[in-house]
Design an enzyme around this catalytic site. Structure first.
Site, PDB file in Angstrom:
ATOM      1  N   SER A  26      38.696  45.084   2.684  1.00 51.62           N
ATOM      2  CA  SER A  26      37.968  45.749   1.605  1.00 51.62           C
ATOM      3  C   SER A  26      36.500  45.397   1.806  1.00 51.62           C
ATOM      4  O   SER A  26      36.170  44.420   2.495  1.00 51.62           O
ATOM      5  CB  SER A  26      38.471  45.294   0.236  1.00 51.62           C
ATOM      6  OG  SER A  26      38.432  43.881   0.113  1.00 51.62           O
ATOM      7  N   GLU A  28      32.341  45.197   0.103  1.00 49.26           N
ATOM      8  CA  GLU A  28      31.469  45.177  -1.075  1.00 49.26           C
ATOM      9  C   GLU A  28      30.112  45.792  -0.735  1.00 49.26           C
ATOM     10  O   GLU A  28      29.532  45.508   0.308  1.00 49.26           O
ATOM     11  CB  GLU A  28      31.251  43.738  -1.559  1.00 49.26           C
ATOM     12  CG  GLU A  28      30.325  43.670  -2.772  1.00 49.26           C
ATOM     13  CD  GLU A  28      30.046  42.249  -3.228  1.00 49.26           C
ATOM     14  OE1 GLU A  28      30.967  41.642  -3.806  1.00 49.26           O
ATOM     15  OE2 GLU A  28      28.927  41.749  -2.991  1.00 49.26           O
ATOM     16  N   ASP A 120      26.023  36.381 -13.817  1.00 53.77           N
ATOM     17  CA  ASP A 120      24.987  35.345 -13.783  1.00 53.77           C
ATOM     18  C   ASP A 120      24.227  35.333 -15.100  1.00 53.77           C
ATOM     19  O   ASP A 120      23.816  36.391 -15.600  1.00 53.77           O
ATOM     20  CB  ASP A 120      24.004  35.606 -12.632  1.00 53.77           C
ATOM     21  CG  ASP A 120      24.708  35.544 -11.280  1.00 53.77           C
ATOM     22  OD1 ASP A 120      25.657  34.740 -11.155  1.00 53.77           O
ATOM     23  OD2 ASP A 120      24.314  36.293 -10.367  1.00 53.77           O
ATOM     24  N   TYR A 152      36.268  30.207  -6.052  1.00 57.23           N
ATOM     25  CA  TYR A 152      35.191  29.432  -5.407  1.00 57.23           C
ATOM     26  C   TYR A 152      35.779  28.240  -4.649  1.00 57.23           C
ATOM     27  O   TYR A 152      35.984  27.173  -5.230  1.00 57.23           O
ATOM     28  CB  TYR A 152      34.189  28.955  -6.472  1.00 57.23           C
ATOM     29  CG  TYR A 152      33.561  30.109  -7.222  1.00 57.23           C
ATOM     30  CD1 TYR A 152      32.370  30.684  -6.781  1.00 57.23           C
ATOM     31  CD2 TYR A 152      34.188  30.660  -8.338  1.00 57.23           C
ATOM     32  CE1 TYR A 152      31.813  31.770  -7.449  1.00 57.23           C
ATOM     33  CE2 TYR A 152      33.639  31.746  -9.005  1.00 57.23           C
ATOM     34  CZ  TYR A 152      32.455  32.298  -8.558  1.00 57.23           C
ATOM     35  OH  TYR A 152      31.904  33.388  -9.204  1.00 57.23           O
ATOM     36  N   LYS A 172      42.190  32.868 -15.570  1.00 52.55           N
ATOM     37  CA  LYS A 172      41.930  34.281 -15.238  1.00 52.55           C
ATOM     38  C   LYS A 172      43.211  34.965 -14.750  1.00 52.55           C
ATOM     39  O   LYS A 172      43.484  36.114 -15.107  1.00 52.55           O
ATOM     40  CB  LYS A 172      40.816  34.383 -14.185  1.00 52.55           C
ATOM     41  CG  LYS A 172      39.455  33.932 -14.703  1.00 52.55           C
ATOM     42  CD  LYS A 172      38.325  34.243 -13.739  1.00 52.55           C
ATOM     43  CE  LYS A 172      38.127  33.188 -12.688  1.00 52.55           C
ATOM     44  NZ  LYS A 172      36.858  33.366 -11.935  1.00 52.55           N
ATOM     45  N   GLN A 219      17.845  34.020   5.103  1.00 48.55           N
ATOM     46  CA  GLN A 219      18.361  34.591   3.857  1.00 48.55           C
ATOM     47  C   GLN A 219      19.667  33.904   3.454  1.00 48.55           C
ATOM     48  O   GLN A 219      19.900  33.604   2.283  1.00 48.55           O
ATOM     49  CB  GLN A 219      18.596  36.095   4.055  1.00 48.55           C
ATOM     50  CG  GLN A 219      19.062  36.836   2.825  1.00 48.55           C
ATOM     51  CD  GLN A 219      19.455  38.276   3.153  1.00 48.55           C
ATOM     52  OE1 GLN A 219      20.205  38.528   4.101  1.00 48.55           O
ATOM     53  NE2 GLN A 219      18.931  39.225   2.388  1.00 48.55           N
ATOM     54  N   HIS A 273      37.920  40.422   2.552  1.00 53.80           N
ATOM     55  CA  HIS A 273      36.917  41.168   1.800  1.00 53.80           C
ATOM     56  C   HIS A 273      35.557  40.900   2.444  1.00 53.80           C
ATOM     57  O   HIS A 273      35.127  39.746   2.525  1.00 53.80           O
ATOM     58  CB  HIS A 273      36.910  40.690   0.341  1.00 53.80           C
ATOM     59  CG  HIS A 273      36.031  41.487  -0.570  1.00 53.80           C
ATOM     60  ND1 HIS A 273      36.311  42.787  -0.938  1.00 53.80           N
ATOM     61  CD2 HIS A 273      34.866  41.161  -1.203  1.00 53.80           C
ATOM     62  CE1 HIS A 273      35.375  43.225  -1.761  1.00 53.80           C
ATOM     63  NE2 HIS A 273      34.477  42.271  -1.928  1.00 53.80           N
TER      64      HIS A 273
END
Length: 298
Positions: A26, A28, A120, A152, A172, A219, A273
């Site tokens: 998948s 993003e 966030d 995480y 969750k 970055q 992902h």
């Protein structure tokens, strides 16, 4: 020496055959903020579409302008492609009533997949009282969405400790999430240990590794500092001296991601992902090497 080479070739062939065609992916994307970035996004979507990902997610900012861009990207993916679009949805800056309305709109427009996140916190905002588990429950109360949440392996930056973070993930899942997608990582062992801890905690959904193909190490260091992700010494060494050599950085970044996916695949991981950063080249090359390719008409 010939025997050694034959062994090496056999090991390489075996390593590649173990993953070829056996994995799902998948992708993003994020909503563009300039015409140039918009062009880049849609050329990337078109390039990756033939790989038939399980879904593509589109990130979602806290301010309404970014939210509107997210919705327009999702709508266009739905209308112009064969892809399954999964918008990110966050609690930050939206009331429960607004979120229920938005979820209903998504369901009515044919959206069945959502990535549910707390989001966030804007600077200066007090500690949150609503969390991603609350959003999962809210979505479940609206319709039977397919819900992904975040995990995480190295701990959420706001978590008190690793155990508290794991308990939050369990909340969750218990609220109704179908799977968890991890924050990007480079220490494969940290993911594998985390997966084991999830099993021990009774988390029985798939923990999909999030893979970030690296093209810009400067970055990446900034991303990692913000997200509590460790960058192993070997990764620093791989990119050392390539600050002004983007072509070699691309090759190194692809190699790092391919090696990670091969190791994870051998450990039984079947779904990955990719955080594309709206660029297709590296993700496409990695998928191709791993046997995820367009179906050729016979």
């Amino acid at each position: 020496m010939a025997f050694h080479h034959a062994q090496h070739a056999q090991s390489l062939n075996q390593s590649l055959s173990e993953v070829n065609g056996a994995i799902n992916v998948s992708f993003e994307f994020f909503p563009p903020s300039t015409p140039e970035m918009e062009q880049l996004l849609w050329s990337s979507v078109r390039r990756l579409e033939p790989l038939k990902p399980k879904f593509v997610s589109v990130t979602y900012g806290a301010n309404s302008g970014v939210r509107d861009r997210t919705h327009s990207v999702i709508e266009r993916i739905q209308q112009e492609t064969q892809l399954v679009a999964a918008p990110h949805l966050t609690l930050v800056d939206a009331s429960d009533e607004e979120l229920v309305d938005l979820a209903k709109q998504y369901w009515q427009s044919g959206i069945r997949d959502i990535v549910a996140l707390r989001g966030d916190l804007p600077a200066g905002q007090p500690k949150p009282t609503r969390f991603a588990a609350d959003l999962v429950r809210l979505l479940r109360s609206v319709a039977d969405f397919d819900i992904s949440v975040a995990a995480y392996p190295e701990g959420h930056p706001d978590a008190r400790n690793a155990q508290a973070d794991l308990i939050n993930l369990k909340r969750k899942i218990d609220a109704g999430a179908n799977r968890a997608i991890t924050q990007f990582f480079f220490d494969v062992e940290s993911y594998l240990r985390f997966r084991d801890r999830c099993v021990t905690a009774g988390i029985d959904v798939e923990i999909i590794p999030g893979i970030l193909p690296v093209t810009n190490f400067t970055q990446l260091k900034r991303f990692a500092a913000m997200t509590n992700v460790a960058l192993p010494q070997w990764l620093h060494q791989q990119f050392s001296g390539l600050e002004d050599d983007p072509a070699t950085r691309q090759l190194v970044g692809a190699n790092v991601a391919i090696d990670m996916v091969k190791v994870l695949s051998r450990e039984g991981v079947k779904d990955f992902h990719f955080y594309t950063l709206n660029r297709a080249e590296l993700t496409y090359a990695i998928c191709h090497t791993l046997g995820v390719r367009p179906k050729v008409a016979v």
